[in-house]
Design an enzyme around this catalytic site. Structure first.
Site, PDB file in Angstrom:
ATOM      1  N   HIS A 108       0.910  -1.106   0.184  1.00  0.00           N
ATOM      2  CA  HIS A 108      -0.313  -0.210   0.102  1.00  0.00           C
ATOM      3  C   HIS A 108       0.739   1.331  -0.064  1.00  0.00           C
ATOM      4  O   HIS A 108       0.535   2.117  -0.890  1.00  0.00           O
ATOM      5  CB  HIS A 108      -1.086  -0.105   1.064  1.00  0.00           C
ATOM      6  N   GLU A 109       1.960   1.637   1.484  1.00  0.00           N
ATOM      7  CA  GLU A 109       2.792   2.621   0.683  1.00  0.00           C
ATOM      8  C   GLU A 109       3.656   2.984  -0.157  1.00  0.00           C
ATOM      9  O   GLU A 109       3.720   3.969  -0.566  1.00  0.00           O
ATOM     10  CB  GLU A 109       3.423   2.555   2.251  1.00  0.00           C
ATOM     11  N   HIS A 165       3.683   6.854  -6.512  1.00  0.00           N
ATOM     12  CA  HIS A 165       2.578   8.279  -7.285  1.00  0.00           C
ATOM     13  C   HIS A 165       3.422   9.424  -7.404  1.00  0.00           C
ATOM     14  O   HIS A 165       3.064  10.013  -7.784  1.00  0.00           O
ATOM     15  CB  HIS A 165       1.399   8.778  -6.186  1.00  0.00           C
ATOM     16  N   HIS A 217       1.904   4.214  -2.396  1.00  0.00           N
ATOM     17  CA  HIS A 217       1.377   5.750  -2.710  1.00  0.00           C
ATOM     18  C   HIS A 217       3.044   6.510  -2.745  1.00  0.00           C
ATOM     19  O   HIS A 217       2.840   7.267  -3.475  1.00  0.00           O
ATOM     20  CB  HIS A 217       1.603   6.166  -1.109  1.00  0.00           C
TER      21      HIS A 217
END
Ligand SMILES: [Zn+2]
Length: 686
Positions: free
Chosen positions: A467-468, A474, A471
């Site tokens: 998940h991290e 991105h 980010h």
């Protein structure tokens, strides 16, 4: 100390973490803050004829970038290697730094420059990205009341201040009502409760010099009772105490009813001042979702499609509770308990058993493999200065050229905040024709390895790491040159979790998981039957869970759109009506969940709670493109599709509306099918 000697003011490359100390903070903040203030003052003094992109936007960006980097390093140290000195350094400067950002966001001369940029002649010479930046800025000015008359501005600030005070009071009441309850149990009442929880209750009683076992409504105390206690009367007592907190069924001094009513009226008045029909429209103004009917339509659609499974979940639970647990009727305080017993019976496996298969080292390599296969970029460990000995740094490169980097701070320790997050260390930007590559950091709180042993991760930990990384990618794979909308900056709030949740999907792929597993003792990779159990347990009671989240989301968006204040029971009636429409299991009449719904009454999620499901739909939908090509024989780690995802969604960051990026990748608007399928809510037996 001269500026040259202050490592916080060295912007030549990566932060010099091991040289930085709290003693460097005051000089660095004062220097960068006063520079930013004087640049802002200069920009504000420019005449309309002098105002252009370079003299306004580029100047401000350069000045605020340095302040942002210094403050970013200070707050990071405060959050991950806290000490009285770091806390002091942070608290000393928090107010002046915050005040600067507020001043920037409310500057009227700056607003005039932006309005000038929006004039047809000026507008025509801006790139579409820069037009988007101005559109966002004008929207934000509107939402902070910058366009109001001075009388209305004063009224607006008063409403905001009153709202903030009421929100704080709402939280306080929830906290006080939570703390007001204690029950001292005897050991024979605690049958079924796990040993560690019982020991903690014993410790808590001892700390109060009491014999017995202290139970409170704090989650780590409350939940083991609701989930495991065989004593039904005890479960009922705890349930009642919990769902009546801060409500008209509890202590009158802590009742949130009047606060909720006033908060809702204030939000409606704020919305009217700003020229919106209701508060939900204020919230949606800066989100990807466009209108209340669109949001409610989306939520009712999810509810309708989850309902058949929820009915099955409920029927199975009732049947199990009757036949296996001897319960004639299943009450609200039996649901979690019976659910846990059913889950244990169906999917017996322990988290510890899974954890042994996943040393951190192997998981990281597995994650880097996924990133490389999707995007053709490589992570390589590199020795650089770090803020703690556990921290690792990985350089990101493409075809041998460095394009960014990421720090990972993996383990929990004292002085480090709980939770997991990604933050930017520096952003991509082009200055004087030189590219500054983006750098991110990822912080997680995995359990520290025992000495001499390798760190291993639970399946939840692996999901957190992916998940991290979503980010971070991105941020790192941005190709936008204007820093205002590079990476996650400027991305609508209900779309920001798309790239992070997208990456989570790979944690449910057997090939990906097995490639990064190597049992800590035997070296064996994850067995298929253990994976199947993990996967089956993922969707346990997902129909009921989906309906519960949809119920909360609908309550939030409908209440903030329709609240009139005419009926004293409105806050309860709206929820009751939604439950009648969609809930499969009706809670008892005294359930006042809404009176402690802090997300919407005290936090930042008012008229935005739906964002959780919204972003989940987007990420599941995007992932389904990879799954359908996989069904046609392509690998799941599909480079062609990965590069298209990079170009359509990651590369453009916040430089255009998230819906445009989504459509650029998918060729259509989002739909809920993939999320329903991932949640096991499609193709249910009739
Ligand atoms: Zn996230």
């Amino acid at each position: 100390m001269t500026y040259d000697q202050n490592p916080l003011l060295d912007f030549s490359d990566l932060p010099r973490w091991s040289d930085i100390t709290p003693a460097h903070v005051a000089q660095a903040i004062e220097h960068t803050l006063s520079h930013a203030q004087s640049v802002l003052a200069h920009v504000e003094s420019l005449s309309t004829a002098q105002a252009n992109w370079d003299s306004v936007m580029t100047s401000l960006n350069n000045a605020t970038e340095q302040l942002g980097r210094v403050w970013g390093a200070v707050s990071h140290c405060h959050h991950v290697i806290d000490s009285p000195q770091w806390r002091d350094a942070y608290n000393t400067h928090l107010e002046s730094v915050t005040a600067f950002w507020t001043m920037l966001g409310q500057s009227e001369p700056l607003l005039k420059h932006f309005q000038h940029f929006a004039q047809p002649e000026q507008w025509a010479i801006l790139s579409t990205v820069r037009q988007h930046i101005i559109t966002n800025a004008l929207r934000d000015f509107k939402l902070t009341g910058a366009f109001l008359s001075s009388a209305d501005k004063a009224a607006f600030s008063q409403l905001r201040a009153r709202e903030a005070a009421l929100q704080a009071k709402f939280s306080e009441n929830v906290l006080d009502a939570t703390n007001a309850y204690t029950y001292i149990a005897q050991l024979d009442e605690l049958s079924g409760v796990p040993k560690e929880a019982v020991a903690a209750m014993h410790e808590a009683a001892k700390a109060d010099n009491i014999d017995g076992y202290k139970i409170t409504l704090q989650f780590p105390s409350y939940f083991p009772i609701i989930q495991y206690a065989d004593n039904r009367a005890l479960r009922e007592q705890l349930y009642r105490a919990n769902v009546t907190r801060a409500s008209d069924f509890g202590d009158a001094a802590l009742d949130n009813t009047a606060i909720m009513q006033e908060l809702l009226s204030i939000r409606q008045r704020t919305a009217a001042l700003l020229g919106f029909e209701h508060y939900s429209d204020v919230s949606l103004a800066a989100k990807m979702a466009e209108s209340v009917p669109q949001v409610t339509g989306f939520l009712y659609d999810l509810a309708e499609k989850a309902r058949p499974c929820a009915l099955i979940d409920s029927a199975e639970l009732h049947e199990f509770a009757q036949s296996q647990l001897g319960l004639d009727s299943v009450e609200a305080w039996d649901l979690t308990y019976a659910g846990e017993k059913l889950r244990e019976q169906r999917y017996a496996f322990s988290e510890q058993e899974v954890k042994a298969y996943f040393p951190l080292h192997n998981v990281l390599h597995g994650l880097f493999h996924v990133v490389q296969a999707l995007f053709g970029v490589q992570f390589t460990a590199k020795a650089v200065q770090v803020w703690h000995a556990d921290v690792q740094y990985f350089e990101l490169s493409r075809n041998g050229a460095a394009i960014g980097g990421v720090y990972l701070d993996p383990y929990a320790r004292s002085g480090k905040n709980a939770g997991a997050w990604m933050d930017e260390v520096r952003s991509r930007s082009i200055q004087a024709q030189t590219l500054q590559t983006p750098v991110a950091l990822m912080v997680t709180n995995f359990s520290t390895p025992l000495s001499g042993q390798a760190a291993t991760l639970t399946h939840d930990d692996i999901i957190t790491l992916f998940h991290e990384m979503g980010h971070a990618l991105h941020h790192l794979l941005s190709q936008v040159d204007d820093p205002e909308v590079s990476g996650i900056r400027g991305v609508e709030w209900d779309a920001v979790e798309l790239p992070s949740q997208f990456m989570e999907n790979f944690c449910w792929d057997f090939a990906t998981l097995s490639r990064m597993s190597a049992h800590a003792q035997t070296g064996e990779s994850l067995p298929r039957n253990l994976f199947d159990k993990i996967l089956a347990a993922k969707n346990f009671q997902s129909g009921l869970q989906m309906l519960r989240q949809v119920e909360f989301s609908l309550y939030d968006i409908i209440l903030h759109a329709s609240y009139s204040g005419e009926n004293p029971d409105e806050i309860n009636q709206v929820l009751a009506e939604i439950r009648t429409e969609i809930a499969v299991i009706q809670p008892p009449h005294f359930n006042r969940f809404q009176h402690s719904f802090s997300h919407i009454f005290a936090g930042g999620y008012s008229a935005g709670y739906f964002s959780y499901k919204w972003a989940e739909v987007l990420s599941a939908d995007v992932f389904s493109a990879f799954e359908s090509e996989q069904a046609d024989g392509k690998p799941l780690l599909n480079t062609d599709l990965g590069l298209r995802y990079w170009q359509s969604i990651l590369a453009v960051g916040g430089s255009r509306p998230a819906m445009d990026s989504f459509k650029a990748f998918m060729g259509r608007e989002p739909n809920v099918t993939a999320l329903l399928r991932h949640s096991g809510l499609l193709n249910t037996p009739a």
